[in-house]
Design a protein around this motif. Structure first.
Motif, PDB file in Angstrom:
ATOM      1  N   GLY A 102       0.821  -1.200   0.000  1.00  0.00           N
ATOM      2  CA  GLY A 102       0.000   0.000   0.000  1.00  0.00           C
ATOM      3  C   GLY A 102       0.855   1.249   0.000  1.00  0.00           C
ATOM      4  O   GLY A 102       2.084   1.188  -0.079  1.00  0.00           O
ATOM      5  N   THR A 103       0.178   2.376   0.118  1.00  0.00           N
ATOM      6  CA  THR A 103       0.844   3.675   0.112  1.00  0.00           C
ATOM      7  C   THR A 103       0.711   4.316   1.486  1.00  0.00           C
ATOM      8  O   THR A 103      -0.394   4.406   2.025  1.00  0.00           O
ATOM      9  N   GLY A 112      -4.464  -0.933  -1.824  1.00  0.00           N
ATOM     10  CA  GLY A 112      -5.035  -0.909  -3.162  1.00  0.00           C
ATOM     11  C   GLY A 112      -6.209  -1.861  -3.296  1.00  0.00           C
ATOM     12  O   GLY A 112      -6.500  -2.657  -2.397  1.00  0.00           O
ATOM     13  N   PRO A 159      -9.632  -1.032   1.106  1.00  0.00           N
ATOM     14  CA  PRO A 159     -10.178  -0.655  -0.205  1.00  0.00           C
ATOM     15  C   PRO A 159     -11.641  -0.220  -0.126  1.00  0.00           C
ATOM     16  O   PRO A 159     -12.056   0.713  -0.814  1.00  0.00           O
TER      17      PRO A 159
END
Length: 550
Positions: A102-103, A112, A159
């Motif tokens: 992920g970020t 994501g 998500p």
């Protein structure tokens, strides 16, 4: 100051306090804790929340499950299994650590669309519990992400959280909102039967809010935090602070929390997703009640209204600092800000427990405590009036920023059956045990009796194992200790706050009050030891994870 820090890390001696009065031992235990706390105060690194490395990398993350040992009713000993959290690594169907990609944004790991959802990670936590020794953990609270080489937990944005409305909440505040930050730093208190670092007997409102809604929670609140710090804490001697019973302590300010977020957690010049982020600022009580244990300081605050240390001047200082802090959040690009006001301090168990206010005025205990209650209520009302005016002022300055008030004062009055909350009436769904915990104070000058709620837990932050220190109806009591509510109250606070944000158009609809009521009662019963708490999340009965086999 660095010498103090080094000495503490190596194990500094604890000042000796001797008393032949057995009844004073709990108070002295709390005093020892306070001594340690003040000694450690010189080491700021102990109170600085660790932050993850912010550079964008392709690191793999794993999943941490915050767990504890379930409550079991016992006539001999309170449960020690909730003294501290045990963090287990969530496992996949092959009993291998679940891996995430992920970020990292502002202390949130944004997953994501191809990444696991919340249910999959909770299932992984259950597997971790099954593989762990049963005696060590069988409750799941928060689920967090961490890098194996760093082991710093961050909130997870799933998500499915990217739907309409908010997906992130950032919290700055004090012990009403702390979900373990103080405990993680000091490791001393709050100890069991306080629930894994919360200042309550179970989950706190941020725990409930995260489970009730589609939002990830980044909580920077620390127990004991004030708005103004040295500007409002009592000017008393070190010895007085040591012997104050340990109920009130100062551990930094909300301004320091905000600065820490800006410096250590923000991944850009401003908030990464301002349109999807709400910021909650709820503090101020410690700027006032920190004076309660000290004869002289409390009278000056409440009675000498024209003094520079009287409550009108102190409230002005608090509001000025609070507004400056909120403006600093607005400067980061925040678009949604919630400001909480204070519950009526004059209706807390502080009144029943007080031994300092008016002792030199020749009043009997009932009269001086009733006067203390009246004065604290006046202070609370004045503070809340100024908070409301500040919120209106800030909200009207820009069409790009919405600042709303969370009316905790009226919500608590509704809980105590004094008035009805504007949007809903808790008396229709909640089952608070007001009668059993009521204590009456009668005045010679007023024939009407005055009712106050007693605290449920009668020990200190150092904890107790004797069941007699906890009331028999903790699952429906209002106050856990002299200032902090029970987990049952926290659940309704989360409901009220979520409802307020939804009414402002920020969030998805709040679940029906009847469904939330059943959930709040169920968690409170579990926390009280009547059942076992398996996985903490908001679910309807048909969606619940299967419990362990007995």
């Amino acid at each position: 100051m660095r010498r103090q820090c080094q000495a503490t890390e190596q194990g500094a001696p604890v000042p000796e306090i001797v008393s032949s009065d057995a009844s004073a031992l709990p108070r002295l235990k709390a005093g020892i804790t306070t001594t340690l706390f003040l000694f450690l105060l010189g080491c700021s690194s102990l109170f600085e929340e660790p932050a993850p490395y912010k550079a964008i990398t392709a690191d793999t993350w794993q999943v941490h499950c915050e767990t504890a040992s379930s409550h079991r009713p016992s006539d001999k000993e309170l449960n020690k299994g909730v003294d501290k959290a045990i963090w287990l690594v969530a496992l996949d169907s092959d009993n291998q650590p679940i891996e995430l990609r992920g970020t990292l944004e502002d202390g949130f790991l944004r997953l994501g669309p191809a990444q696991p959802d919340e249910t999959e990670l909770l299932d992984g936590c259950v597997r971790a519990l099954v593989n762990a020794e049963r005696s060590k953990a069988n409750e799941v609270a928060r689920v967090r992400a961490f890098r194996p080489n760093e082991r710093i937990n961050v909130a997870i944005q799933y998500p499915g959280d990217d739907g309409p409305g908010l997906s992130r909440v950032i919290i700055f505040g004090d012990s009403l909102s702390d979900t373990g930050n103080m405990k993680a730093r000091l490791r001393i208190f709050p100890a069991a039967p306080y629930w894994i670092g919360r200042f309550s007997n179970g989950p706190a409102w941020p725990d409930y809010l995260g489970s009730l809604s589609y939002v990830a929670i980044r909580n920077h609140a620390v127990g004991g935090a004030s708005v103004s710090g040295k500007a409002t804490i009592p000017k008393v001697t070190f010895t007085q602070r040591v012997m104050d019973g340990g109920q009130f302590f100062i551990s930094g300010t909300t301004e320091q929390q905000i600065d820490l977020f800006k410096g250590n957690f923000m991944t850009g010049e401003g908030i990464a997703k301002p349109e999807k982020t709400a910021v909650v600022v709820w503090a101020g009580a410690n700027d006032y009640i920190s004076k309660e244990p000290f004869t002289g300081a409390i009278e000056t605050l409440l009675d000498r209204v024209d003094s520079p240390e009287g409550y009108p001047a102190v409230v002005a200082t608090v509001i000025d600092n609070l507004e400056r802090q909120i403006r600093s959040i607005m400067a980061l690009g925040a678009q949604h800000i919630v400001v909480g006001n204070l519950p009526d301090l004059g209706l807390t168990p502080i009144v029943l427990e007080n031994k300092t206010y008016g002792v030199e005025a020749g009043l009997d205990d009932n009269e001086r405590r009733l006067q203390l209650s009246q004065r604290l209520s006046q202070l609370t009302s004045y503070h809340n009036e100024q908070v409301a005016a500040m919120v209106d002022r800030l909200d009207g300055e820009s069409d790009q920023v919405s600042v709303i008030l969370f009316d905790a004062h009226t919500l608590f009055d509704n809980i105590l059956q004094y008035e009805t909350y504007p949007d809903f009436d808790l008396s229709e769904e909640a089952e608070f045990d007001i009668a059993d915990n009521a204590r009456i104070l009668e005045s010679k000058q007023d024939e009407s009796p005055h009712s106050y709620q007693a605290r449920c837990y009668k020990g200190s932050y150092l904890g107790e194992t004797d069941p007699s220190f906890v009331c028999d109806n903790s699952q429906r009591a209002v106050f856990w200790d002299v200032v902090h509510p029970t987990t049952y109250v926290h659940c309704w606070v989360a409901f009220g706050l979520h409802r307020r944000m939804h009414d402002a158009g920020w969030t998805r609809p709040t679940p029906e009050i009847s469904e939330v009521g059943d959930w709040c009662e169920g968690v409170a019963d579990l926390a009280a030891g009547h059942q076992e708490l398996r996985v903490f999340r908001y679910v309807r009965e048909e969606d619940m994870l299967s419990p362990f086999e007995e």
